[in-house]
Design an enzyme around this catalytic site. Structure first.
Site, PDB file in Angstrom:
ATOM      1  N   ASP A  89      39.627  42.292  44.710  1.00 25.24           N
ATOM      2  CA  ASP A  89      38.984  43.809  44.183  1.00 25.24           C
ATOM      3  C   ASP A  89      39.157  44.581  45.106  1.00 25.24           C
ATOM      4  O   ASP A  89      38.218  44.800  46.228  1.00 25.24           O
ATOM      5  CB  ASP A  89      37.905  43.523  43.417  1.00 25.24           C
ATOM      6  N   HIS A  90      40.094  45.685  45.376  1.00 23.70           N
ATOM      7  CA  HIS A  90      40.435  46.320  46.586  1.00 23.70           C
ATOM      8  C   HIS A  90      39.172  47.007  46.791  1.00 23.70           C
ATOM      9  O   HIS A  90      39.129  47.726  47.806  1.00 23.70           O
ATOM     10  CB  HIS A  90      41.668  47.241  46.388  1.00 23.70           C
ATOM     11  N   HIS A 120      36.188  46.978  38.984  1.00 26.11           N
ATOM     12  CA  HIS A 120      35.663  47.767  40.182  1.00 26.11           C
ATOM     13  C   HIS A 120      34.226  48.430  39.759  1.00 26.11           C
ATOM     14  O   HIS A 120      33.186  48.700  40.808  1.00 26.11           O
ATOM     15  CB  HIS A 120      36.511  49.305  40.314  1.00 26.11           C
TER      16      HIS A 120
END
Ligand code: BG6
Length: 477
Positions: free
Chosen positions: A171-172, A234
């Protein structure tokens, strides 16, 4: 690193540019990249393409010397990922590139559509390239399943071939400096943590607004929607970071366990707390933009949501009855991401009737366009009258540090290479996140039609009503 989908969108726009930047900055020295994908290309054609992709996707101009050193480590194998024979060639290529040294770090990056994940895993496993290679890791991008059940099945499949510690579910958002600072701000200061609970906090707001539409991702959006694209990952990770308990240690297991506890304590969201909508045509920066339904690869009658607003509650001792208001969407007024903590009003109406003008204290974590943390509090407005006025103390990354900090993907890739799994999701974490959004997916399936909002707006009126009916207000965008 083997990039499955080596010529795809993600490789072009994010992975190869990020690896180039890491090389240029000296974070990586000895490496080989093998792009593996369907388009027919020789190594030299692949390298030519990479030159083009880099110049399109990194801000600075290419440094020729660095580029030529970088590119000589990059190779390409064109083959059908569904064909078992391709994996014999892959196996041979890996042996060549690693000089048959099995202790070398090996990363498989799945930058391909999810329907092929399991085929790749099966084939790698047949060639003894998974658990059998102690230093092999697999990096998986979202969508990780499309509900809790399919996420669980995918997890089981991966765990047949790899050990949990070999699986990096990206999950950047967790790689963003500003997001990591929520953790440091909370647990690196004695000042705020005693207030960080339902006794002092009135509510929390999370806004993830983007002005871009779905771009060329019609197929992806039709199946993922805003729910699978932003909310399941996110938004859930942001909630977990804000709400987690202090971990006993600064290590991956302790931190990931605390995040998981929060994710498991989120109550099922009620239908009346869900707002879903889809963008219509409109104007952005004075330019006309099309509706979602007119985007490429989108069904003309699609009810796919591109906007979500909702109210979540966390059922634990610290957060009981504190609403977490969330809104996220595409094609909105501007790109704007922030998390704000809103404290309760002071108990004493010392300022008499002027008290109604008092605003709540707030701590605001700005993620985009500014990277800053603000603490908002009331002071007396100068003059003969007693007028409270909200001011702020601010920490701005640029002003204080004035250094270039790593982009989210840089951090995430380096952590993968270092085997630091802290910023990645666990099997249970992914499934808990899906449990929290499955009711939203179900709700969206029941819709006969979907609300619309004009592109360039702040979303549908219902999102404003969601918070205003509780006598609260969204922060201005
Ligand atoms: C991605 C989503 O995960 O995050 C995109 O798939 C979105 O739809 C992007 O645009 C936003 O990330 P960032 O880092 O650009 O804010």
């Amino acid at each position: 690193m083997v990039i499955f989908g080596g010529a795809g969108d993600l490789a072009q726009k994010k992975l190869l540019p990020t690896i180039y930047l890491l090389f240029k900055k000296g974070f990586i020295k000895e490496f080989s990249i093998l792009g593996f994908g369907l388009p027919q290309m020789s190594d030299s054609e692949y390298r030519e393409n990479i030159k083009k992709w880099l110049s399109e996707n990194i801000k600075e101009s290419l440094d020729q010397k660095t580029f030529s050193q970088f590119i000589e480590n990059i190779f390409y194998l064109s083959n059908d990922l569904k064909d078992p024979k391709s994996y014999s060639q892959l196996c041979k290529k890996i042996t060549d590139l690693t000089n048959d040294d099995e202790s070398i770090n090996l990363i498989y990056y799945f930058a391909v559509p999810p329907n092929i994940f399991t085929t790749i895993v099966d084939n790698l496993s047949d060639k003894n390239l998974c658990r059998q290679r102690k230093n092999a890791k697999v990096v998986i991008e979202k969508p990780f399943g499309h509900n809790k059940k399919t996420a669980h099945e995918l997890n089981l499949k991966l765990l047949e071939a790899f050990d949990e510690k070999q699986i990096y579910r990206i999950d950047h958002y967790l790689g963003k400096e500003t997001v990591q600072n929520v953790f440091f701000f909370r647990f690196g200061n004695a000042l705020f943590e005693p207030l960080w609970n339902r006794n002092f906090i009135d509510h929390i707001q999370i806004t993830v607004f983007e002005d871009i539409g779905i771009e060329n991702r019609g197929f992806f959006y039709e199946s993922a929607s805003i729910i699978g694209d932003i909310v399941q990952n996110h938004i859930m990770q942001l909630i977990a970071l804000i709400a987690m308990e202090p971990p006993p240690n600064f290590d991956a297991d302790s931190i990931r366990n605390e995040r998981l506890k929060v994710l498991k304590s989120i109550q099922p969201i009620e239908d009346k707390s869900i707002v879903l909508a889809q963008y219509e045509e409109g104007f952005l920066n004075n330019k006309k933009v099309c509706s979602y339904l007119d985007e490429k690869n989108v069904d003309k009658n699609s009810n796919t949501p591109t906007f979500f607003a909702g109210k979540f509650f966390i059922d634990n001792w610290r957060w009981a009855n504190v609403p977490f208001y969330v809104r996220a969407g595409k094609r909105l007024k501007k790109r704007f991401t922030e998390v704000s903590i809103h404290f309760k009003f002071p108990p004493l109406k010392l300022l008499g009737h002027k008290c109604k003008d008092i605003e709540q204290n707030q701590i605001v974590f700005s993620i985009f366009p500014k990277q800053k943390i603000e603490l908002k509090f009331n002071v007396k407005y100068p003059g003969m009258e007693n007028i409270p006025y909200l001011v702020d103390m601010m920490f701005d990354y640029k002003e204080v540090f004035n250094i270039e900090y790593p982009l989210a993907y840089e951090r995430i890739l380096i952590d993968t290479m270092k085997s630091d799994i802290t910023l990645f999701a666990t099997q249970k974490g992914i499934e808990a996140m899906w449990s929290n959004v499955d009711p939203i997916v179900e709700f969206s399936k029941k819709l006969n039609s979907i609300k619309k909002y004009p592109s360039g707006s702040i979303g549908p009126e219902e999102a404003v009503n969601l918070i205003e009916k509780d006598n609260r207000k969204w922060r201005d965008v």
